[in-house]
Design a protein around this motif. Structure first.
Motif, PDB file in Angstrom:
ATOM      1  N   PHE A 121      12.885  30.370   2.491  1.00 25.46           N
ATOM      2  CA  PHE A 121      11.735  29.464   2.392  1.00 25.46           C
ATOM      3  C   PHE A 121      10.432  30.254   2.261  1.00 25.46           C
ATOM      4  N   LEU A 122      10.239  31.254   3.110  1.00 17.08           N
ATOM      5  CA  LEU A 122       8.977  32.016   3.129  1.00 17.08           C
ATOM      6  C   LEU A 122       8.824  32.908   1.896  1.00 17.08           C
ATOM      7  N   ILE A 123       9.922  33.502   1.430  1.00 16.13           N
ATOM      8  CA  ILE A 123       9.844  34.299   0.194  1.00 16.13           C
ATOM      9  C   ILE A 123       9.490  33.389  -0.980  1.00 16.13           C
ATOM     10  N   GLY A 124      10.139  32.227  -1.037  1.00 18.56           N
ATOM     11  CA  GLY A 124       9.813  31.256  -2.080  1.00 18.56           C
ATOM     12  C   GLY A 124       8.354  30.834  -2.023  1.00 18.56           C
ATOM     13  N   LEU A 125       7.843  30.659  -0.804  1.00 18.80           N
ATOM     14  CA  LEU A 125       6.448  30.251  -0.622  1.00 18.80           C
ATOM     15  C   LEU A 125       5.488  31.321  -1.149  1.00 18.80           C
ATOM     16  N   MET A 126       5.804  32.595  -0.921  1.00 16.57           N
ATOM     17  CA  MET A 126       4.943  33.674  -1.396  1.00 16.57           C
ATOM     18  C   MET A 126       4.968  33.783  -2.926  1.00 16.57           C
ATOM     19  N   ILE A 127       6.158  33.601  -3.509  1.00 14.68           N
ATOM     20  CA  ILE A 127       6.245  33.600  -4.984  1.00 14.68           C
ATOM     21  C   ILE A 127       5.432  32.429  -5.547  1.00 14.68           C
ATOM     22  N   TYR A 128       5.566  31.264  -4.887  1.00 19.89           N
ATOM     23  CA  TYR A 128       4.820  30.068  -5.301  1.00 19.89           C
ATOM     24  C   TYR A 128       3.318  30.326  -5.226  1.00 19.89           C
ATOM     25  N   ALA A 129       2.863  30.997  -4.148  1.00 14.28           N
ATOM     26  CA  ALA A 129       1.436  31.296  -3.971  1.00 14.28           C
ATOM     27  C   ALA A 129       0.926  32.221  -5.078  1.00 14.28           C
ATOM     28  N   CYS A 130       1.740  33.209  -5.470  1.00 13.31           N
ATOM     29  CA  CYS A 130       1.362  34.100  -6.575  1.00 13.31           C
ATOM     30  C   CYS A 130       1.192  33.304  -7.866  1.00 13.31           C
ATOM     31  N   GLY A 131       2.100  32.353  -8.085  1.00 16.06           N
ATOM     32  CA  GLY A 131       2.004  31.499  -9.264  1.00 16.06           C
ATOM     33  C   GLY A 131       0.767  30.619  -9.233  1.00 16.06           C
ATOM     34  N   THR A 132       0.455  30.105  -8.040  1.00  8.82           N
ATOM     35  CA  THR A 132      -0.725  29.248  -7.879  1.00  8.82           C
ATOM     36  C   THR A 132      -2.006  30.014  -8.211  1.00  8.82           C
ATOM     37  N   ALA A 189      -1.522  28.512   3.378  1.00 12.85           N
ATOM     38  CA  ALA A 189      -2.070  29.204   4.552  1.00 12.85           C
ATOM     39  C   ALA A 189      -1.641  28.506   5.845  1.00 12.85           C
ATOM     40  N   PHE A 190      -1.715  27.169   5.872  1.00 11.13           N
ATOM     41  CA  PHE A 190      -1.306  26.401   7.060  1.00 11.13           C
ATOM     42  C   PHE A 190       0.175  26.638   7.380  1.00 11.13           C
ATOM     43  N   ILE A 191       1.007  26.620   6.342  1.00  6.38           N
ATOM     44  CA  ILE A 191       2.447  26.827   6.549  1.00  6.38           C
ATOM     45  C   ILE A 191       2.708  28.207   7.153  1.00  6.38           C
ATOM     46  N   LEU A 192       2.028  29.220   6.633  1.00  3.95           N
ATOM     47  CA  LEU A 192       2.220  30.584   7.136  1.00  3.95           C
ATOM     48  C   LEU A 192       1.743  30.723   8.579  1.00  3.95           C
TER      49      LEU A 192
END
Length: 508
Positions: free
Chosen positions: A78-89, A176-179
């Motif tokens: 979940f967290l790795i996916g979230l970081m990849i998603y953030a890079c895309g954002t 940021a909130f999720i992290l």
């Protein structure tokens, strides 16, 4: 387990924030289509492709994203996916051209979302039991519906009054909130190693789905029609090979990418098929309404969001009401009713589009359509997942999310293709019969008008200036006719969903 009362719903809230931003992307940017065409100096077909490819990448990588939980653990995935998603954002927010938007939104966000979506399903499932689990998944589904509901108005506000880039930029606040609150999420113990991963299955599943949707997308370009059949046939063959390969691995006692025995279950198979069918009209609706309202009705992104708001509210309300209805009415019948109502809405919409159409004219049809879609959203996930055993839930979640996003991707591509082909079916003959062709050949007229429509009427057609008003009227009336034909196609697709739902077995 989420035993502490004060933090009881922390896990589902964190999961919902992730779901919200993923769903928001799919609906918010549709109202910014004309702005994207101008600001990124691109075309309608390319923006359509970027929207379709976002859902396609999610679908293509979903089975891998689901399996990674068994290798890395659900929280880490979940967290790795979230970081990849953030890079895309971040990449999408800073986009200076269509390729950068494609890289950030479609590819990076798509891969990140493919890791996040199945992980949220298992994270929420593991955190609650009994009635709390039912409530948690109800909240999860409601927030997903809300993301789709508020997306057009959020996208309209940002695009019209600030910039479309904030649709992506604002998502970083949720990340940021999720992290910050990630400690509420529980980790699962890995049960597989990288050596167990079915790498051939990963390759076959990703490539086959990409080829199929690319084949549909190329229908918008007559110059590339010779490649369409090759892509569609190749993709279909590779997907069949994927299924055969999975069966072989299971028979040899090896770990498959996905447990395809699930597809033999009638409820699971028909549930997934209906999920695809339901997503196609929804995606088409969210793509072509903004195109019409901005290109023909000449309203801005904010008012386009307002035009879609009644449908969004209907979807949200009836997705929540539908969940309550299932306690007194079999899910199968709610799904059948949902398909009939949404088909009626699509049929009503087919008759309202013309050069003089206003927002008020489309409200009855969009509300009826939204009621039907809301009922379908409330039932299909629960019905389909109920067919999976507890040890199959990860694979079931992967299949369901993959097929739903494949349906959304195909819907954006296919319905966009029907609209664009319908437009060009009548444009050239309309110009010629009106005597506006001058000394131009049919091909020159076609090429000029293709560029005119592809650029969302932001560049003048290459015909005599005094004839531009008449040519514009022909373009707009042709688009209106094409909208009617496209909504008739949506009606038929929804009726097909109704017919298939008749064969869903009753749950014991």
């Amino acid at each position: 387990m989420a035993h502490k009362n004060q933090n009881k719903w922390s896990v589902v809230i964190i999961a919902c924030m992730a779901i919200f931003i993923i769903v928001l992307d799919s609906s918010a940017m549709n109202v910014a289509i004309s702005t994207l065409v101008v600001e990124l100096n691109t075309t309608l077909s390319i923006i359509q492709s970027i929207i379709a490819l976002y859902a396609l990448i999610i679908a293509s990588f979903m089975l891998l994203g689901s399996k990674l939980q068994d290798i890395l653990g659900r929280k880490k995935t979940f967290l790795i996916g979230l970081m990849i998603y953030a890079c895309g954002t971040i990449t999408a927010t800073l986009s200076v051209n269509a390729f950068m938007l494609l890289t950030g939104w479609s590819i990076l966000e798509g891969i990140g979302a493919a890791m996040i979506l199945p992980a949220t399903t298992t994270i929420v499932g593991a955190a609650y039991e009994g009635k709390d689990k039912v409530t948690a998944f109800g909240i999860w589904g409601g927030i997903a519906a809300m993301g789709a509901a508020v997306g057009p108005i959020v996208g309209g506000i940002f695009t019209t009054f600030v910039t479309w880039r904030l649709v992506f930029g604002s998502e970083l606040v949720f990340v940021a909130f999720i992290l910050i609150f990630r400690h509420y999420l529980s980790e699962s113990k890995p049960t597989l190693t990288w050596k167990d991963l079915d790498k051939v299955g990963v390759l076959l599943s990703i490539v086959s789905l990409i080829l199929i949707v690319l084949g549909i997308l190329l229908l918008t370009r007559p110059d590339y029609w010779s490649y369409v059949a090759v892509l569609l046939i190749s993709g279909s063959i590779l997907f069949i090979l994927f299924l055969v390969w999975q069966k072989r691995r299971i028979n040899n006692g090896l770990e498959p990418l996905s447990d395809i025995s699930l597809l033999k279950n009638r409820i699971f198979g028909l549930g997934n098929l209906n999920s695809i069918i339901q997503q196609i009209p929804l995606a088409g609706f969210l793509f072509i309404i903004p195109v019409f309202m901005q290109q023909v009705a000449k309203i801005n992104a904010f008012m386009t969001g307002v035009a879609l708001l009644p449908a969004s509210i209907s979807i949200l309300i009836f997705s929540l009401l539908g969940a309550k209805l299932s306690s007194i009415l079999e899910s199968k019948y709610i799904i059948m009713i949902g398909f009939i109502i949404s088909a009626a809405g699509a049929f009503i919409l087919g008759g309202v589009f013309n050069i003089n159409t206003h927002i008020i004219d489309i409200i009855p049809g969009t509300v009826v359509f939204g009621i039907g879609v809301g009922l379908l959203l409330s039932q299909l996930t629960n019905l389909t997942m109920s067919a999976a055993k507890s040890d199959q839930e990860t694979d079931a979640a992967g299949f369901l999310n993959a097929f739903k996003n494949l349906g959304y991707s195909v819907g954006t591509a296919l319905i966009g293709v029907l609209l664009i082909l319908g437009i060009f079916g009548g444009l050239t003959s309309g110009i010629e019969s009106a005597g506006l062709d001058g000394n131009m050949t049919t091909k020159q007229i076609h090429d000029s008008l293709f560029n005119y429509v592809e650029k969302m009427q932001t560049v003048p057609p290459k015909i005599s200036p005094e004839l531009v008003p008449q040519a514009t009227q022909i373009v707009e009336s042709t688009i209106s006719y094409s909208m009617k034909q496209t909504f008739n196609a949506l009606t038929l697709i929804l009726i097909l969903g109704f017919i298939i739902s008749v064969f869903i077995p009753k749950r014991k």
